[in-house]
Design an enzyme around this catalytic site. Structure first.
Site, PDB file in Angstrom:
ATOM      1  N   TRP A 108     -90.285  20.821  39.676  1.00  0.00           N
ATOM      2  CA  TRP A 108     -90.022  21.690  38.512  1.00  0.00           C
ATOM      3  C   TRP A 108     -90.806  21.222  37.299  1.00  0.00           C
ATOM      4  O   TRP A 108     -91.281  22.034  36.509  1.00  0.00           O
ATOM      5  CB  TRP A 108     -88.525  21.800  38.238  1.00  0.00           C
ATOM      6  N   ASP A 178     -85.350  20.892  30.590  1.00  0.00           N
ATOM      7  CA  ASP A 178     -84.950  21.885  31.587  1.00  0.00           C
ATOM      8  C   ASP A 178     -83.733  21.301  32.306  1.00  0.00           C
ATOM      9  O   ASP A 178     -83.862  20.404  33.128  1.00  0.00           O
ATOM     10  CB  ASP A 178     -86.110  22.120  32.561  1.00  0.00           C
ATOM     11  N   LYS A 202     -77.522  27.917  39.113  1.00  0.00           N
ATOM     12  CA  LYS A 202     -77.178  26.646  39.749  1.00  0.00           C
ATOM     13  C   LYS A 202     -75.736  26.286  39.399  1.00  0.00           C
ATOM     14  O   LYS A 202     -74.885  26.208  40.275  1.00  0.00           O
ATOM     15  CB  LYS A 202     -78.112  25.513  39.297  1.00  0.00           C
TER      16      LYS A 202
HETATM   17  C1  LIG Z   1     -84.093  26.628  39.878  1.00  0.00           C
HETATM   18  C2  LIG Z   1     -84.818  25.888  38.838  1.00  0.00           C
HETATM   19  C3  LIG Z   1     -85.825  26.487  38.066  1.00  0.00           C
HETATM   20  C4  LIG Z   1     -86.313  27.898  38.291  1.00  0.00           C
HETATM   21  O1  LIG Z   1     -85.355  28.848  38.038  1.00  0.00           O
HETATM   22  P1  LIG Z   1     -85.714  30.394  38.183  1.00  0.00           P
HETATM   23  O2  LIG Z   1     -84.481  31.038  37.672  1.00  0.00           O
HETATM   24  O3  LIG Z   1     -85.963  30.667  39.627  1.00  0.00           O
HETATM   25  O4  LIG Z   1     -86.897  30.661  37.339  1.00  0.00           O
HETATM   26  C5  LIG Z   1     -86.434  25.728  37.090  1.00  0.00           C
HETATM   27  N1  LIG Z   1     -86.075  24.465  36.866  1.00  0.00           N
HETATM   28  C6  LIG Z   1     -85.109  23.846  37.593  1.00  0.00           C
HETATM   29  C7  LIG Z   1     -84.760  22.426  37.299  1.00  0.00           C
HETATM   30  C8  LIG Z   1     -84.449  24.544  38.596  1.00  0.00           C
HETATM   31  O5  LIG Z   1     -83.489  23.937  39.310  1.00  0.00           O
END
Ligand SMILES: *Cc1c(COP(=O)(O)O)cnc(C)c1O
Length: 366
Positions: A108, A178, A202
Site C-alpha cells: 500500500w 493511511d 476494513k
Molecule cells: C484496502 C486498502 C487500501 C485501498 O482501498 P480501496 O478502497 O480499495 O482504494 C489502501 N490502503 C490500505 C492500507 C488498505 O488496506
C-alpha cells in the site's frame, strides 16, 4: 426470492470484511422503514433531508468521541476508496510545495508513492524493502527532508501484516497516515497527525466510504485542477455533501461507531484486539508447521499472514477451513500463503476456532 437461512461464518477476509452482526441486525430491523417514521429505507432518503442530516451528524459526533478528535480537525465522509486519496492527499496537502516524504513499508505504501509521483517529487525517507517488507523501519533511520510538505506512511500494511506500534515524530512537517486497515482498532493521538484517512471496508463498514480526518489549517490551498469533490476544504464547508454522499455506507458506519461506544470505546476494544492477536501469534510461534515472517515488535494486530511449511497443503487447508465456517483465509495473491484478518468485528471466539483448526490440521498433516 427464496428464503434462505445460512449460519454466519467467521469471516477472516481482509476487505470488504466482517461487519458486527449486531450492526447488520439493527440495519435489517430498520431496512424498509428507518426508525419507523420515515416510511422508507436510508438508501431511499434525500441526503439533504432532516433524517439523513441527523444520521451523518450523529456518525461524525460518535467518531469524534471514539477517537477524541480535537476541534481543529475536520471529519470528512468521502468516496473513491483509499486509492483515490493516494492522489487527493498530495492535491490537498502540497500547499504550493514541491516535495513530500514517504515511508515505504509494503504494497500500500508503494501504491501511495506511485500516485504521489504524479503530483510532486517524492523522497522515500525509509524503506523495509531490503528485508521483503517484514518490519517497520525505526525512526532513527528516517532521512526526513526539511522542505517536505508532509510525511506519509501506512500505519498498518494490510497485505504484509506490518503495523507501526509507535507514532513517528516529524516536527513541524505534518504527518499523514493511511490507516485503512487498523483505524478504530486502538486509540490514536490524532493531534500528532496532519491527516488520517481510511477506506471503510476494513474496520468501519461497507465499501464506498472513505473517512478523512484533517487539520483545518492545512486545507484550502489545492493543486490547480483538483476536482471539487476531492477538495478537502470545500467538502468540509459543505459537510461532505457537495454531491451525494454514500448514504447507506455512512449510516452503517454510524451504527458501527455506536457499537464500538457500547463496548466501551477504543481502549476496551484494543484490549480484545491484543488478546486476539496474542492467541494467534503465540500459537504460530510455538510450532514449526506454520510461520509468520514479520519482526515480532512490528506485527499487525489486524492482519496476520502465515505460511504452511508445505505449500502443497494450502488448498486442502483452505478447503477444510471453509467447511468449518472459517472463511476467506487465503493470502493476498502477491504474497501467497494464508492471511487471517482479525478486525474489530471478528470476535475472540473466532480466533480460538481458527487456532483449534490449525492445531488439528497440523496434527493430521504434519
Ligand atoms: C484496502 C486498502 C487500501 C485501498 O482501498 P480501496 O478502497 O480499495 O482504494 C489502501 N490502503 C490500505 C492500507 C488498505 O488496506
Amino acid at each position: 426470492m427464496d428464503r434462505v437461512s445460512v449460519e454466519r461464518v467467521y469471516n477472516f477476509g481482509s476487505g470488504p470484511a466482517a461487519i458486527p452482526v449486531e450492526v447488520l441486525e439493527k440495519a435489517k430491523g430498520e431496512l424498509t422503514n428507518w426508525h419507523n417514521a420515515a416510511g422508507m429505507s436510508v438508501m431511499e432518503m434525500s441526503h439533504r433531508g432532516a433524517e439523513f442530516t441527523k444520521i451523518a451528524a450523529d456518525a461524525e459526533r460518535d467518531l469524534r468521541t471514539l477517537l477524541a478528535i480535537p476541534g481543529n480537525y475536520k471529519v470528512l465522509f468521502l468516496q473513491g476508496g483509499a486509492s483515490m486519496h493516494f492522489a487527493a492527499v498530495p492535491m490537498n496537502l502540497l500547499r504550493g510545495m514541491k516535495k513530500a516524504d514517504y515511508v515505504n513499508t509494503g504494497e500500500w505504501s508503494k501504491k501511495a508513492i506511485a500516485e504521489a509521483k504524479k503530483f510532486c517529487e517524492v523522497n522515500v525517507v525509509a524503506s523495509s524493502e531490503d528485508k521483503n517488507f517484514t518490519y517497520a523501519p525505526k525512526q532513527s533511520t528516517w532521512k526526513l527532508s526539511a522542505d517536505a510538505a508532509y510525511v506519509h506512511y501506512c500505519s498498518n500494511e494490510t497485505i504484509g501484516g506490518v503495523e507501526f506500534q509507535w507514532t513517528p515524530e516529524t516536527g513541524k512537517v505534518p504527518l499523514v497516515s493511511d490507516m485503512s486497515s487498523h483505524i478504530l482498532s486502538r486509540p490514536v493521538e490524532v493531534s500528532k497527525y496532519g491527516c488520517i484517512y481510511a477506506g471503510a471496508q476494513k474496520n468501519i463498514g461497507p465499501a464506498g466510504l472513505v473517512v478523512v480526518i484533517v487539520r483545518e489549517d492545512l486545507i484550502g490551498n489545492v493543486l490547480p485542477g483538483t476536482p471539487t469533490v476531492l477538495d478537502y476544504k470545500k467538502m468540509a464547508e459543505a459537510d461532505s455533501m457537495i454531491n451525494t454522499p454514500p448514504t447507506f455506507a455512512v449510516y452503517l458506519a454510524g451504527l458501527t461507531f455506536q457499537w464500538l461506544l457500547e463496548r466501551g470505546g477504543l481502549a476496551a476494544v484494543e484490549k480484545v484486539n491484543v488478546r486476539k492477536a496474542k492467541l494467534l501469534y503465540d500459537y504460530i510461534d510455538s510450532q514449526d508447521f506454520y510461520s509468520n515472517p514479520i519482526a515480532k515488535e512490528d506485527r499487525s494486530r489486524m492482519n496476520v499472514p502465515f505460511r504452511l511449511r508445505d505449500e502443497k497443503l494450502d488448498a486442502k487447508f483452505l478447503e477444510q477451513a471453509e467447511a468449518r465456517g472459517l472463511s476467506q483465509l487465503k493470502g493476498h495473491r502477491s504474497v501467497g500463503g494464508m492471511r487471517a484478518s482479525i478486525y474489530n468485528a471478528l470476535p475472540y471466539e473466532g480466533v480460538e476456532a481458527l487456532v483449534g483448526y490449525m492445531q488439528e490440521f497440523a496434527r493430521a498433516n504434519g
